[in-house]
Design a protein around this motif. Structure first.
Motif, short mmCIF file in Angstrom:
data_model
loop_
_atom_site.label_atom_id
_atom_site.label_comp_id
_atom_site.label_asym_id
_atom_site.label_seq_id
_atom_site.Cartn_x
_atom_site.Cartn_y
_atom_site.Cartn_z
N GLY A 131 -6.26 -10.16 -0.98
CA GLY A 131 -7.08 -9.80 0.13
C GLY A 131 -7.27 -8.26 0.13
N PHE A 132 -6.96 -7.38 1.09
CA PHE A 132 -6.91 -5.79 1.00
C PHE A 132 -6.06 -4.93 1.22
N SER A 133 -4.61 -6.02 0.54
CA SER A 133 -3.71 -5.50 0.94
C SER A 133 -2.66 -5.48 -0.79
N ASN A 134 -3.53 -3.55 -1.14
CA ASN A 134 -2.89 -3.08 -2.41
C ASN A 134 -2.33 -2.22 -2.35
N PRO A 135 -1.59 -2.62 -3.61
CA PRO A 135 -0.81 -0.70 -3.64
C PRO A 135 -1.89 -0.03 -3.95
N LEU A 136 -2.45 -0.29 -4.98
CA LEU A 136 -3.70 0.67 -5.49
C LEU A 136 -4.68 -0.18 -5.96
N PRO A 137 -5.71 0.91 -5.74
CA PRO A 137 -7.01 0.39 -6.37
C PRO A 137 -8.02 -0.48 -6.31
N ASP A 138 -6.98 -1.62 -7.72
CA ASP A 138 -7.80 -2.44 -8.22
C ASP A 138 -6.89 -3.55 -8.59
N LEU A 139 -7.35 -4.16 -9.40
CA LEU A 139 -6.75 -5.44 -10.42
C LEU A 139 -6.32 -4.73 -11.27
#
Length: 521
Positions: A131-139
């Protein structure tokens, strides 16, 4: 994919049983709600925020290096049944954007049933990197180095100990003050068990549904519950059709191979491995079944009807034979299934697995659960779903092998996997005990029709005893995570029995926690 299985709770209509259910539906437990969909508190009648209200928590990017800072981890809460001192029922839906999982907050789910029975509040935390629970802005691979089972476990602990929940007194409900119950299904069920192993005593009780605790490189037995519980004629015909399919596809008769591909509308699919894995899609639909699955079930049964029903007459128990079944399977694809699967894409774009520049493999944009889940598959858990070993009956082709899944990992993450590499599942099983799990205050709910059952503590491949401290319930009629859904128990007596056993186990664990806190022992 595992995340599709958890989607059953979000996708299931929560008001009626599917017509295939053998037991009439029972009354749905009452739920107090305002006319506009907002909740009313069960005691005060106060109107509460809608359950889809989003809250955020400052979660650590790296629990091994807090100096890296924090990120905004989303969560949701419902406190319609909460009274001071009541239980906190805590879960993550696991490998998906959490926005579609609001039933986990209400008594449409086992979570809400536990909260209702123990004056509790429900809390749902979105898993990192979904979802939008991301430690950093990409994968990217560089970002995903913080995407591990252990980091997810540490998230649960850090949240429980530090979150100030959004209801009155929510800043005084840490797991040292009030009892918390960690609940999870599927991968999140495994995460529930792993947390209990890794951080014993953190929570008062644990409820793990369809928990895939044993990491397995090739979970070929994913298809065993399908083979054994699908209509017998369809099962035999799929096995016969696949045997014929493999004979043609691995042969040297190019005319026959071309004709076979054309019969499925897949003339431009370049590699036989991709043709073989494409046919699994019809069988993966089994994961959506269950008494409350409604129209979702038709995807699987329509497929079987295409193989078995001619002019309104069903085939006998032995089916119609491999030659007929394979031709009927191809017609099913060309009559609309391909379009439902691929839209207007050509076959190579939709089903090919050799194009390293395909954005499906290369995109690092957030909210891409396929990419996030594949990282865990490739690095920690495996769960490739391929053919059964010879001479065991198989519903899927032998043409696609584990090496093809390893190649897929390489396509997704070429810098992490410069060469195809098997997932290190032994390391995961050692760290979190797998089938050797031996802990306390946990309940495992499973179903015999669950395609993931062979990775759970109820797997026929192992023996995990049912004890008061580590209780296990197994329903004959249960599918994947069926016991998490209130309506599934109202539609199937065996699922209801598993739910009741689980609720009793949780009540017992909570009583023990409270007795220990008050010195009653």
């Amino acid at each position: 994919m595992l995340h599709l299985l958890a989607a059953l709770l979000a996708a299931a209509p929560l008001t009626q049983c599917f017509s295939h259910a053998a037991i009439p539906p029972l009354p749905i437990p009452p739920r107090i709600s305002a006319g506009d969909g907002a909740r009313l508190h069960s005691q005060s009648g106060e109107e509460l925020p809608p359950v889809d209200t989003v809250y955020t928590f400052d979660q650590l990017i790296d629990h091994n290096n807090p100096g890296l800072g924090t990120f905004q981890q989303r969560y949701w809460s419902n406190w319609e049944f909460y009274q001071p001192g009541g239980v906190i029922v805590f879960n993550t839906p696991g490998e998906s954007n959490a926005e579609g999982y609001m039933p986990f907050l209400t008594n449409d789910s086992i979570n809400g049933q536990i909260a209702q029975a123990h004056n509790g509040a429900t809390v749902m935390l979105e898993h990192r990197f979904y979802g939008f629970s991301n430690p950093l802005p990409d994968l990217s691979v560089e970002s995903l180095r913080f995407h591990t089972i252990q980091q997810a476990i540490d998230d649960l602990e850090y949240f429980a100990k530090n979150a100030k929940l959004p209801f009155p007194g929510g800043d005084q409900v840490g797991p040292d003050k009030v009892p918390w119950v960690l609940v999870g299904g599927s991968y999140a069920g495994a995460l529930t068990a792993f947390t209990n192993v890794n951080k014993p005593g953190l929570f008062a009780a644990y409820y793990a549904s369809s928990a895939v605790v044993e990491s397995i490189t090739n979970l070929w037995a994913w298809f065993e519950p399908v083979r054994l519980h699908m209509p017998q004629n369809c099962s035999l015909d799929v096995q016969a059709a696949i045997a014929r399919f493999d004979s043609i596809l691995t042969g040297k008769n190019q005319t026959a191979i071309s004709a076979l591909k054309a019969s499925f509308g897949l003339e431009d699919l370049a590699h036989p491995e991709d043709f073989a894995v494409a046919l699994k899609n019809n069988l993966w639909a089994w994961q959506f079944l269950g008494p409350s699955s409604g129209d979702d079930a038709s995807v699987f049964y329509d497929f079987c009807d295409a193989l078995e029903v001619v002019d309104g007459a069903n085939a006998g128990p032995n089916g119609r034979g491999g030659e007929y079944a394979l031709a009927a399977w191809g017609k099913y694809w060309t009559d609309g299934y391909y379009t439902s699967l691929c839209g207007d894409m050509d076959a190579e774009t939709c089903l090919g697995s050799y194009n390293a520049s395909d954005t499906y493999f290369t995109s690092t944009a957030i909210d891409n659960y396929d990419r996030s889940w594949m990282w865990i598959v490739c690095n920690e858990m495996g769960f490739f779903q391929n053919s059964a070993p010879f001479p065991h009956p198989t519903l899927v082709s032998h043409v696609w092998q584990d090496s093809d899944d390893e190649r897929t990992c390489q396509l997704f993450f070429p810098t992490a996997f410069p060469r195809p590499t098997p997932p290190p599942v032994e390391r995961t099983n050692f760290a979190y005990e797998g089938w050797n799990v031996h802990t306390t205050n946990i309940y495992f709910g499973n179903g015999q029709r669950d395609p993931w059952m062979y990775a759970t503590v109820s797997s026929p491949f192992t023996y995990v005893p049912d004890t008061p401290e580590q209780s296990i319930g197994l329903s004959e009629g249960g599918f994947h995570c069926s016991d998490m859904i209130t309506l599934e128990g109202q539609c199937d007596a065996s699922v209801l029995a598993v739910q009741k056993k689980g609720l009793a186990a949780i009540a017992r664990y909570l009583a023990e926690w409270k007795a220990a806190k008050t010195g009653a022992y």
